[in-house]
Design an enzyme around this catalytic site. Structure first.
Site, short mmCIF file in Angstrom:
data_model
loop_
_atom_site.label_atom_id
_atom_site.label_comp_id
_atom_site.label_asym_id
_atom_site.label_seq_id
_atom_site.Cartn_x
_atom_site.Cartn_y
_atom_site.Cartn_z
CG MET A 196 23.05 12.03 2.83
SD MET A 196 24.21 13.08 1.92
CE MET A 196 23.24 13.49 0.48
CD GLU A 246 -1.74 -2.34 1.73
OE1 GLU A 246 -2.65 -3.19 1.86
OE2 GLU A 246 -0.55 -2.55 2.08
CE LYS A 259 -17.37 -6.44 4.31
NZ LYS A 259 -16.78 -7.70 4.83
CG PHE A 302 -9.87 -9.17 11.82
CD1 PHE A 302 -8.64 -9.63 12.28
CD2 PHE A 302 -10.12 -9.19 10.46
CE1 PHE A 302 -7.69 -10.12 11.41
CE2 PHE A 302 -9.17 -9.68 9.57
CZ PHE A 302 -7.95 -10.15 10.05
CD GLN A 303 -7.33 -6.93 8.21
OE1 GLN A 303 -8.25 -6.71 7.43
NE2 GLN A 303 -6.19 -7.49 7.82
#
Length: 620
Positions: free
Chosen positions: A497, A70, A182, A132-133
């Site tokens: 760097m 993502e 949802k 959940f999630q």
């Protein structure tokens, strides 16, 4: 469950009254706002939205690009937006899907990039139950977005999307988050589309025109300046002010320096260009900003990598600061003339007033100043080392710029980014780099987004061996969608760097910065993804390898082994002012007219008005 538009409800007062799901309202609203591409990754909470997206994709209305992480979706949407000026769109599901977007959102926020980020969320009745999630992505992202929404009812979705696009793309651009539970996606509602031109947000009215009194005050300072300098930032790119900056510079004889975000706003082949300023800017840009008597800041925010020691930045200058964000004006440096407004419109006002008054140019006043800058250019050019036994990183960038001068370039973050900023001289929106956040792993997915946006243009990602490994999984996305991005790895086997700073400031204690152990064979890695890979180690092969890469019809990964201990100079050390650069060539007798001096003990350069060397304390 209704998944597509049904007949119009005859009782509706609106001719656009429809019955549909919240998910349909979302995808249709995106389509109405001109969205052609979405970058994302599905998951449980966002599945109702992907189900509707399936139907739109089948009709050819919108293409979804399935990334492998993502974070890459956010960076790809970012690259898409930078290349086009349009709003980039990305999707992620709830929980880890949403939190994986956070770095990309922060990156867009720091660089003022217009994005709409859609996240799935657990159902409304589960919010707050540690389902959940479940993650409060609205709360997590509050400091790194321009605005946020949680869609509570499906009938609000079309309005929310219209407002999100308007907010993301107007005023100072930035990312807007839309979190959709949802069950909101599944809920059937009365859908009233909101077209882009119909958005009205109470209290949101960005100032776009400059105050006429401030325009006059700015012209007065310009008329009386002997050593003016235009300091151009990313706001000039965002507002498409390139033509106005060009006219302003030529009309008044202003030398022009840009920030990392402002690269491309002014043609660096133009004799008035002094390139990028700041920590790894050109010596002549840093000397110019230190000696100027008028600094005209255009869409720039006086960040620390530009200013160095802030109280010594442009300390001899009066300041005109033009920016659309009133919070930026005076935040780090108080200007004599603040002008809040859209950069392009303010510059057009300034030019129009000058034309109207037949305002005399002050080229005769600035001629000596321009001659002085030209001497600095001759005395302190950017160096391209040539080693007998290896390719220097700078040679790679220069060869790329010669063979593909008009390409869109993305970079990752580190030494290769600074060398690219120094030596590439391409046009507006063709420089795409993570500036404010400095995000390793940005380059490849950003190039992917840019190439999807401008499929007929050459898009090249310049990366480092460390940065590339942050998001190398996106080679699979390039392969799946045949996205013809060329990636060049400037491979020195280090976090370059970090190594340079450890050498300069940490007693050469190279803690956890060597990357050679465990380094993959990048050519074989490319082959594993069915992508052409090339590896070179010798200068004689460089030109041909780049030509071969550019000619190949498909994505290519070119791994160039370069000098391992090359440092990026010039460099303004932390806490120093812009004249105190390290890595400059030592001065000779003919260069004493320049307002800098070199320490006979350590070789560091300082302004000639300093009595002691800032590096070692030796009396100058």
């Amino acid at each position: 469950m209704v998944s597509q538009l049904s007949k119009k409800n005859p009782s509706s007062q609106s001719s656009s009254y429809e019955r549909c799901t919240g998910a349909y309202a979302l995808i249709d609203s995106l389509k109405r706002h001109g969205v052609k591409h979405i970058f994302g990754y599905p998951g449980g909470a966002i599945l109702p939205i992907y189900d509707e997206l399936y139907r739109f994709e089948a009709k050819g209305d919108i293409q979804h690009i399935l990334v492998r992480h993502e974070q890459a979706a956010a960076h790809a949407a970012d690259g898409y937006a930078r290349a086009t000026g349009k709003v980039g769109v990305c999707f992620g599901t709830s929980g880890p899907g949403a939190t994986n977007l956070v770095t990309g959102i922060a990156n867009a926020h720091m660089d003022s990039i217009p994005m709409v980020v859609i996240t799935g969320q657990v159902p409304r009745n589960a919010i707050g139950s540690d389902a959940f999630q479940e993650t409060d992505i609205y709360g997590i992202t509050l400091p790194i977005v321009k605005h946020s929404y949680v869609a509570r009812i499906a009938s609000d979705v079309s309005r929310i999307i219209a407002e999100a696009f308007h907010i993301a793309s107007t005023g100072r651009p930035g990312p807007v988050l839309v979190d959709i539970p949802k069950d909101v996606g599944l809920e059937v509602c009365d859908y009233v589309p909101v077209e882009p031109g119909d958005v009205k947000i109470p209290g949101y009215r960005p100032t776009v025109k400059g105050h006429s009194g401030q325009i006059n005050a700015a012209l007065n300072l310009i008329e009386n300046a002997d050593r003016p300098l235009l300091y151009v930032g990313g706001g000039a790119i965002a507002s498409n002010a390139h033509a106005q900056i060009h006219e302003l510079a030529e009309r008044f004889g202003f030398p022009v320096t840009t920030t990392l975000m402002g690269i491309g706003a002014f043609d660096e082949h133009h004799p008035l260009s002094v390139g990028m300023l700041g920590m790894h800017g050109t010596a002549y840009a840093n000397f110019a900003v230190s000696e100027c008597d008028l600094l005209i800041a255009v869409g720039a925010r006086f960040d620390d990598r530009v200013t160095g020691k802030l109280d010594e930045f442009a300390s001899r200058a009066k300041v005109i600061h033009i920016d659309i964000d009133p919070a930026e004006v005076g935040k780090n440096r108080a200007p004599e003339v603040p002008i809040v407004g859209d950069v392009r419109q303010v510059l057009e006002q300034l030019l129009s007033k000058a034309r109207e008054l037949d305002h005399p140019t002050n080229h005769h006043q600035t001629q000596a100043w321009l001659e002085r800058i030209e001497r600095w250019k001759n005395d302190y050019p950017l160096d391209v080392p040539h080693h007998d036994d290896s390719i220097s990183p700078q040679e790679v960038i220069v060869e790329l710029s010669q063979q593909a001068p008009h390409a869109y370039y993305t970079t990752d973050v580190g030494q290769h980014q600074m060398w690219a900023a120094q030596f590439l001289k391409n046009g507006p929106r063709r420089w795409i780099s993570s500036a404010g956040l400095g995000t390793m792993g940005f380059g490849l997915p950003a190039a992917m987004g840019a190439k999807v946006a401008v499929p007929d243009e050459q898009v090249i990602c310049i990366s480092g061996d460390s940065s590339f490994q942050m998001n190398l999984q996106e080679l699979a996305t390039l392969a799946q969608y045949k996205i013809n991005v060329k990636t060049v790895i400037v491979n020195n086997g280090w976090q370059g760097m970090v190594r340079q700073w450890q050498q300069a400031f940490y007693g050469e204690r190279y803690s956890c910065s060597n990357m050679e152990i465990g380094m993959p064979d990048f050519e074989l890695l490319a082959k594993a993804y069915s992508i052409k890979g090339i590896t070179i180690e010798h200068r004689a092969d460089l030109s041909n390898a780049i030509a071969q890469m550019l000619a190949h019809d498909g994505p290519v990964l070119l791994n160039v082994h370069v000098t391992k201990d090359e440092n990026c100079y010039p460099m303004v050390a932390p806490g120093k002012n812009n004249t105190q650069m390290i890595g400059l060539p030592k001065q000779n007798e003919t260069q004493k007219e320049v307002d800098v001096t070199t320490c006979h003990n350590c070789g560091a350069t300082s302004s000639s008005n300093h009595k002691f060397c800032s590096e070692c304390g030796t009396k100058l």
